[in-house]
Design an enzyme around this catalytic site. Sequence first.
Site, short mmCIF file in Angstrom:
data_model
loop_
_atom_site.label_atom_id
_atom_site.label_comp_id
_atom_site.label_asym_id
_atom_site.label_seq_id
_atom_site.Cartn_x
_atom_site.Cartn_y
_atom_site.Cartn_z
N GLY A 121 24.86 -26.18 31.86
CA GLY A 121 24.74 -26.15 33.32
C GLY A 121 24.46 -24.75 33.85
O GLY A 121 24.01 -24.58 34.98
N ARG A 125 24.57 -14.40 24.68
CA ARG A 125 25.55 -14.81 23.67
C ARG A 125 24.86 -15.10 22.35
O ARG A 125 23.81 -15.73 22.31
CB ARG A 125 26.28 -16.06 24.17
CG ARG A 125 27.25 -16.63 23.18
CD ARG A 125 28.27 -17.53 23.85
NE ARG A 125 27.70 -18.80 24.24
CZ ARG A 125 28.35 -19.72 24.97
NH1 ARG A 125 29.58 -19.47 25.39
NH2 ARG A 125 27.79 -20.85 25.28
N ARG A 152 28.02 -28.53 19.15
CA ARG A 152 29.42 -28.80 19.46
C ARG A 152 29.77 -30.23 19.06
O ARG A 152 28.87 -31.06 18.87
CB ARG A 152 29.66 -28.67 20.97
CG ARG A 152 29.06 -27.42 21.58
CD ARG A 152 28.54 -27.69 23.01
NE ARG A 152 27.78 -26.53 23.50
CZ ARG A 152 28.30 -25.53 24.19
NH1 ARG A 152 29.57 -25.57 24.54
NH2 ARG A 152 27.56 -24.51 24.56
N ASP A 183 33.59 -30.26 23.96
CA ASP A 183 32.34 -29.53 24.18
C ASP A 183 32.51 -28.04 23.90
O ASP A 183 31.52 -27.31 23.87
CB ASP A 183 31.82 -29.74 25.61
CG ASP A 183 32.87 -29.46 26.66
OD1 ASP A 183 33.94 -30.08 26.61
OD2 ASP A 183 32.62 -28.60 27.53
N ASN A 184 33.75 -27.62 23.70
CA ASN A 184 34.00 -26.22 23.39
C ASN A 184 34.44 -26.05 21.94
O ASN A 184 35.03 -25.04 21.59
CB ASN A 184 35.05 -25.63 24.33
CG ASN A 184 34.54 -25.57 25.76
OD1 ASN A 184 33.33 -25.52 25.98
ND2 ASN A 184 35.45 -25.60 26.72
N ASP A 204 26.56 -23.66 40.47
CA ASP A 204 25.46 -22.81 40.93
C ASP A 204 24.65 -22.23 39.76
O ASP A 204 23.68 -21.51 39.98
CB ASP A 204 25.99 -21.69 41.83
CG ASP A 204 26.99 -20.80 41.11
OD1 ASP A 204 27.25 -21.04 39.91
OD2 ASP A 204 27.51 -19.87 41.76
N LYS A 236 23.89 -16.92 29.39
CA LYS A 236 24.93 -17.60 30.17
C LYS A 236 24.90 -16.99 31.56
O LYS A 236 24.95 -15.76 31.70
CB LYS A 236 26.29 -17.36 29.50
CG LYS A 236 27.45 -18.08 30.12
CD LYS A 236 28.62 -18.07 29.14
CE LYS A 236 29.88 -18.62 29.76
NZ LYS A 236 31.00 -18.59 28.80
N GLY A 295 26.37 -30.70 29.19
CA GLY A 295 25.13 -29.95 28.94
C GLY A 295 25.17 -28.54 29.49
O GLY A 295 26.12 -28.15 30.17
N ASP A 351 33.36 -20.18 23.94
CA ASP A 351 33.74 -20.41 25.33
C ASP A 351 35.00 -19.65 25.73
O ASP A 351 36.09 -20.21 25.77
CB ASP A 351 33.89 -21.90 25.63
CG ASP A 351 33.39 -22.19 27.03
OD1 ASP A 351 33.71 -21.40 27.94
OD2 ASP A 351 32.67 -23.18 27.23
P1 AMP Z 1 33.15 -24.91 30.52
O1 AMP Z 1 34.37 -25.20 31.29
O2 AMP Z 1 32.68 -23.50 30.64
O3 AMP Z 1 33.27 -25.34 29.09
O4 AMP Z 1 31.97 -25.76 31.17
C1 AMP Z 1 32.01 -27.15 31.27
C2 AMP Z 1 30.71 -27.64 31.86
O5 AMP Z 1 30.51 -27.13 33.18
C3 AMP Z 1 29.46 -27.26 31.08
O6 AMP Z 1 28.55 -28.31 31.15
C4 AMP Z 1 28.95 -26.05 31.84
O7 AMP Z 1 27.57 -25.84 31.66
C5 AMP Z 1 29.28 -26.44 33.27
N1 AMP Z 1 29.43 -25.26 34.15
C6 AMP Z 1 30.42 -24.34 34.15
N2 AMP Z 1 30.23 -23.43 35.11
C7 AMP Z 1 29.08 -23.76 35.75
C8 AMP Z 1 28.33 -23.21 36.85
N3 AMP Z 1 28.73 -22.13 37.50
N4 AMP Z 1 27.20 -23.86 37.21
C9 AMP Z 1 26.77 -24.96 36.58
N5 AMP Z 1 27.43 -25.52 35.56
C10 AMP Z 1 28.56 -24.94 35.14
MG MG Z 2 32.00 -24.91 27.59
#
Ligand code: AMP
Ligand code: MG
Length: 505
Positions: A91, A175, A182, A251-252, A124, A112, A89, A261
């Site tokens: 995050g 973005r 996805r 998810d990407n 965070d 983002k 989700g 992403d």
């Molecule tokens: P990603 O690797 O960018 O595709 O992210 C994978 C998951 O980690 C997704 O659910 C993102 O929303 C979450 N995520 C990545 N970075 C952060 C962050 N700094 N704080 C909270 N969630 C994150």
């Molecule tokens: Mg992602």
Amino acid sequence: MRNAIFAVESSYASELEGFYVPWKPVAAPTPRLLYLNHELAEDLRLDLTAVDRPTLAALFSGNRLPEGATPIAQAYAGHQFGRFSPQLGDGRALLIGEVIDRYGKRRDIAFKGSGRTPFSRDGDGKAALGPMLREVLLGEAMHALGIPTTRALAVVGTGEPVYREKELPGAQLTRVAASHIRVGTFEFFAARGAYDRVRQLADYTIARHDQALVGEPERYLDLLRAAARRQAALVAQWMNVGFIHGVMNTDNMSIAGETIDYGPCAFMEAYDPAAVFSSIDAHGRYAFENQSRIAQWNLARFAETLLPLLADDEQRARALATEVVEGFADVFQRDWLAGVRAKLGLRGRVEHADRIDAALAEDWLALLQADKVDFTLAWRRLAGVAEGHPEPLRGLFADQRALAVWLDRWRARCAAEDLESPSSEGVNAGRSRANSMRRANPWLIPRNHRVEEALLAASDEGELEPFEQLLAALKHPYDEQAGLARFAEPAADSFTAAYRTYCGT
Ligand code: AMP
Ligand code: MG
């Protein structure tokens, strides 16, 4: 809020209740506008020209929301490095709403780095400036190369530090995407056995991305086919510019077929099919040469979520899905070959062209690999050979004999098609071929060392000029620009050998 600068619609929020959590962006203490994509704003029919910078900063930090905004954190799951996470989700992202662009297409506007959400887990919810500017550079380069991609509309410095391996300036990116649906969005509901939700999501997706399928009896199978076609076309284009996505988790992978992403992605320099830059991809799952197979693997995960929608009989559903997933390899090969033909300057057909051209391309790549030749330079200089200037290309190769043998084959192939369909260009055929090759072989890609240089200046010194210069250069990747030669230079081998990219930073 009244007197909003622009208005957004919220079809995802209103039509897909239960697919997200309504949420608000965290306020940025002292937002400062660092980047605004005017060209994209125009495409989105957003008139921002008369808006002052503090207002823009408030808008793109989420401190002041567009009219009609219903910010939501979208739910999704995903296979990460092959392992299923039932809940990922948004995050650190929020979907703010949608606008209809000048071509009549609905586009998502999302933040983002807008703070923690119920999906943040240990994160965070924040983003650092460097990676957000990196997303601008890579996404805009991709767009200029003609490859489908999400794009950055704005970057705002939040005025707040974020803590990674060290303290870094915080930022928020806006973005724009065809949608944020996805493979993982489907997986989220399929994993919970919520097939009514999967159907609802599929119908929404069809209405948004494949309108011609609305009401068709085989629409869910056709959605799978359409997603397969888009992903095949996308990955073929990546392969033909040397792009390594780096984290092709489900998810990407966007159902709309956009590059999404920009985490640990990178452009390859010296040709190496096994190239990997991502610090966390220890086994090279997402290496350059694996990308089409991974896309197919992801497609299989998508297909699984649709099974109950494809046919009442499970075996029949599986057979239908399998046919599409297995067929992906051929669809990809066709797209890749079409791309590589353009790169080779081949326009006409000859007998057995598919086999001959694929072999020609593969042997060319094998030569690049053997001599560790820069992918971008080699292709670009091959265009010069079509015009009778082989020296710059030769300068890249150690094994001159092997190159000469290959060039003879390539010239013979070109001559064969010219004979088959003589063009009106006559003696100018070489120049015409070279010109068309230059439209398929970029002069400029975002070179890792130049990207890092620009990000370091921005992040460490607050100096945005190198970023702006590089970005301006990347807007015209197919034109040789004399004054910008430094951006087109490959990095030193030692730089590339030590180069690592990071996820979710
Ligand atoms: P990603 O690797 O960018 O595709 O992210 C994978 C998951 O980690 C997704 O659910 C993102 O929303 C979450 N995520 C990545 N970075 C952060 C962050 N700094 N704080 C909270 N969630 C994150
Ligand atoms: Mg992602």
